[in-house]
Design an enzyme around this catalytic site. Sequence first.
Site, PDB file in Angstrom:
ATOM      1  N   LYS A  32      79.077  56.963  69.491  1.00  0.00           N
ATOM      2  CA  LYS A  32      79.966  57.194  70.646  1.00  0.00           C
ATOM      3  C   LYS A  32      79.311  58.169  71.612  1.00  0.00           C
ATOM      4  O   LYS A  32      78.683  59.155  71.181  1.00  0.00           O
ATOM      5  CB  LYS A  32      81.301  57.761  70.144  1.00  0.00           C
ATOM      6  CG  LYS A  32      82.344  57.960  71.227  1.00  0.00           C
ATOM      7  CD  LYS A  32      83.635  58.533  70.639  1.00  0.00           C
ATOM      8  CE  LYS A  32      84.728  58.696  71.684  1.00  0.00           C
ATOM      9  NZ  LYS A  32      85.972  59.266  71.109  1.00  0.00           N
ATOM     10  N   SER A  43      91.680  58.822  68.143  1.00  0.00           N
ATOM     11  CA  SER A  43      90.613  58.066  68.816  1.00  0.00           C
ATOM     12  C   SER A  43      89.651  57.279  67.934  1.00  0.00           C
ATOM     13  O   SER A  43      88.888  56.466  68.457  1.00  0.00           O
ATOM     14  CB  SER A  43      89.799  59.002  69.705  1.00  0.00           C
ATOM     15  OG  SER A  43      90.447  59.136  70.936  1.00  0.00           O
ATOM     16  N   SER A  86      90.049  56.600  72.073  1.00  0.00           N
ATOM     17  CA  SER A  86      88.959  56.600  73.027  1.00  0.00           C
ATOM     18  C   SER A  86      87.647  56.016  72.486  1.00  0.00           C
ATOM     19  O   SER A  86      86.764  55.695  73.274  1.00  0.00           O
ATOM     20  CB  SER A  86      88.711  58.025  73.525  1.00  0.00           C
ATOM     21  OG  SER A  86      88.321  58.860  72.459  1.00  0.00           O
TER      22      SER A  86
HETATM   23  N1  GLN Z   1      94.719  59.139  72.776  1.00  0.00           N
HETATM   24  C1  GLN Z   1      94.758  60.552  72.517  1.00  0.00           C
HETATM   25  C2  GLN Z   1      94.528  61.309  73.806  1.00  0.00           C
HETATM   26  O1  GLN Z   1      94.445  60.709  74.814  1.00  0.00           O
HETATM   27  C3  GLN Z   1      93.740  60.923  71.482  1.00  0.00           C
HETATM   28  C4  GLN Z   1      92.363  60.916  72.023  1.00  0.00           C
HETATM   29  C5  GLN Z   1      91.370  61.346  70.968  1.00  0.00           C
HETATM   30  O2  GLN Z   1      91.643  61.342  69.792  1.00  0.00           O
HETATM   31  N2  GLN Z   1      90.205  61.755  71.453  1.00  0.00           N
HETATM   32  O3  GLN Z   1      94.442  62.497  73.816  1.00  0.00           O
END
Ligand code: GLN
Length: 442
Positions: free
Chosen positions: A92, A191, A167
């Site tokens: 990532k 994420s 993400s």
């Molecule tokens: N979807 C969550 C957010 O927008 C978690 C994102 C993540 O785990 N990096 O914060």
Amino acid sequence: MVEPEDGRAMDLSGLTLLEARRRLRCGDVSAVELTQAVLARIVEQDNRVRAYLTLTPETALEQAREADACLASCRRDNAEPPALIGLPLAIKDVLCTAGIATTCGSRMLEDFIPPYDATVVARVRQAGAVVLGKTNTDEFAMGSSTENSAYFPTHNPWDLSRVPGGSSGGSAAAVAAGEALGALGSDTGGSVRQPAAFCGIVGLKPTYGRVSRYGLVAFASSFDQVGTLTRDVADAALLLGVIAGADAHDATCVDLPVPDYLAGLEGGLQGVCLGVPDEFFGRGMETEVETVVRRALQDLETLGARLERVSLPHTEYALPVYYLLAPAEASSNLARYDGVKYGYAAREARDLWDYYKRTRERGFGAEVKRRIMLGTYALSAGYYDAYYLKAQKVRTLIREDFERALQRVDAIVAPTSPTVAFPIGARADDPLQMYLSDVYTL
Ligand code: GLN
């Protein structure tokens, strides 16, 4: 350089890490052949899936050749090869990679080339993995669909009109599409787990402290963890075993022995008690999701587990608590992007203040700015006690819910997302709807 797609290449790009490892070790396939098969699959698929932000095919093939040499010498000397030798992985784009662009899906870091590898990247490299490239992400990992990438959205390989989740959507889509055998991601509030669920693979967020975050670009430091995205649970065990463990570069990474996770997989579920939290079923959950989760619970019972209802009474506060604390931490972590030492810089500015303003105005996208504003507000004098401090207290109550439940059960089983993968664009203009995607993982 990349061979055209053929039946065998297709087979190879669909292997699990462990199956590929077995075939590499017995010489049935070479690391170069495996890497070429996956690169060919990327050429064929990625113009539609768009999982990758950066591809590194030349260095990947070079690493594959080195892996083949290592495998040959291990065979000659009857030695155990390194754990991930010759296995092609995706990383990532929030994890630093020496000499390879690391953008975090942001314009702010469009030209940033880190001088060092994140510890997890160094560890998979040391274990012989082949690094294919860097995968797309919501900007600074803020999002649940990969639509917040400053570059382009990633598509769900099972249905290109839908999001892959986020993400770590690029990593999940890559693994699901055969564009990598496994991948690393990061999980702050879902994420890794949510995109894995949306793409039909296995996502693991390890316990905080299990894996080093050195070289993981910080979002919300009290939540951030590096996790794995793989085709099955055994692969998650393999990959976690390589990346876990103490690191002198990360004081939050605990110094506890790393067990052999693979060895623990064969025991079955006899005598295991699993908690099913009442609060995780109901409002907002799509029937398709509920059906699948209920069926999985039955399967677990068939495999020998005992199910027990548990209550996590503060669950309803998880979303507001997270969306105060994570932005608060983000607003502090992202203060470093001021255009002075690295990252986007508005060079034409009139004075220092104008320079900061223009740099951050242009370097950050809308969601990142929204989080910075929410977080700055929650931390500001006069609101700190009412929002930030109160959220921290409720966070403790939520943690105590889990501690209480885990005195009675060995583990808790719950759905990952209240909905199946939604269409691209369906929630992009509705932040609150988007945040609701995270209700179970937060
Ligand atoms: N979807 C969550 C957010 O927008 C978690 C994102 C993540 O785990 N990096 O914060």
